[in-house]
Design a protein around this motif. Structure first.
Motif, PDB file in Angstrom:
ATOM      1  N   LYS A  72      22.564  -0.216  15.428  1.00 17.47           N
ATOM      2  CA  LYS A  72      23.390  -1.396  15.141  1.00 17.47           C
ATOM      3  C   LYS A  72      23.861  -1.379  13.741  1.00 17.47           C
ATOM      4  O   LYS A  72      23.297  -1.703  12.800  1.00 17.47           O
ATOM      5  CB  LYS A  72      22.598  -2.462  15.836  1.00 17.47           C
ATOM      6  CG  LYS A  72      23.679  -3.705  15.705  1.00 17.47           C
ATOM      7  CD  LYS A  72      22.866  -5.114  16.161  1.00 17.47           C
ATOM      8  CE  LYS A  72      23.718  -6.217  16.496  1.00 17.47           C
ATOM      9  NZ  LYS A  72      23.162  -7.244  16.685  1.00 17.47           N
TER      10      LYS A  72
ATOM     11  N   GLY B 162      27.102  -6.380  12.532  1.00 13.43           N
ATOM     12  CA  GLY B 162      26.048  -7.432  12.531  1.00 13.43           C
ATOM     13  C   GLY B 162      26.955  -8.466  13.235  1.00 13.43           C
ATOM     14  O   GLY B 162      27.875  -8.357  13.801  1.00 13.43           O
TER      15      GLY B 162
ATOM     16  N   ILE C 210      22.291  -8.355  10.306  1.00  9.98           N
ATOM     17  CA  ILE C 210      21.598  -7.735  11.569  1.00  9.98           C
ATOM     18  C   ILE C 210      19.992  -8.148  11.547  1.00  9.98           C
ATOM     19  O   ILE C 210      19.279  -8.195  10.533  1.00  9.98           O
ATOM     20  CB  ILE C 210      21.579  -6.263  11.297  1.00  9.98           C
ATOM     21  CG1 ILE C 210      23.084  -5.769  11.287  1.00  9.98           C
ATOM     22  CG2 ILE C 210      20.862  -5.469  12.272  1.00  9.98           C
ATOM     23  CD1 ILE C 210      23.277  -4.243  10.891  1.00  9.98           C
TER      24      ILE C 210
END
Length: 152
Positions: free
Chosen positions: A26, A29, A44
């Protein structure tokens, strides 16, 4: 039944970590908020399973300006001194306090300027140079020597 302790499967752990390394990470964020300067704040969340700590950052309103201002509340959140991001009400309240302090400082500055122009400050000895402390007739200039009036 006997209590069986779970055994560590070293090959299984290696395979799981190897497989997780190919999963997408990922990078974008979660949006947490913005301030009155126009900066946007992101986070995140932490993922201890893969050894990732939480990451926080901001995107400035003007990406070319290197003298960005941050509010104290958001800076505390970015540095981890506070867990939750500041609320909109908290930011508005602190902005009002800042504006009130600026108004009060301007009023005091105007008041002191009037007093200075009116001559409310004590008279200083003539011949004082710029950059030295003020010299008054009632005080000693050098310790142990007589004040200026008594020399005459």
């Amino acid at each position: 039944m006997a209590n069986k302790k779970p055994t560590r499967d070293l090959i299984g752990i290696i395979w799981t970590n190897f497989w997780r390394s190919f999963l997408p990470r990922k990078y974008r964020g979660d949006y947490k908020g913005d301030d009155y300067f126009g900066n946007k704040y992101f986070e995140i969340p932490a993922n201890p399973a893969v050894g990732q700590r939480k990451e926080r950052w901001f995107e400035p309103a003007d990406k070319e300006a290197f003298d960005q201002e941050l509010t104290a509340e958001w800076e505390a959140w970015l540095r981890g001194r506070r867990e939750e991001p500041p609320s909109r009400d908290e930011l508005i309240k602190n902005l009002q306090v800042i504006e009130m302090k600026k108004r009060n400082a301007a009023e005091l500055d105007a008041q002191y300027a009037k007093e200075k122009d009116a001559g409310a400050l004590p008279k200083q000895v003539e011949g004082e140079t710029i950059g030295t402390y003020p010299k008054y007739k009632d005080y000693e200039i050098n310790p142990g020597k007589k004040p200026m009036d008594e020399k005459k």
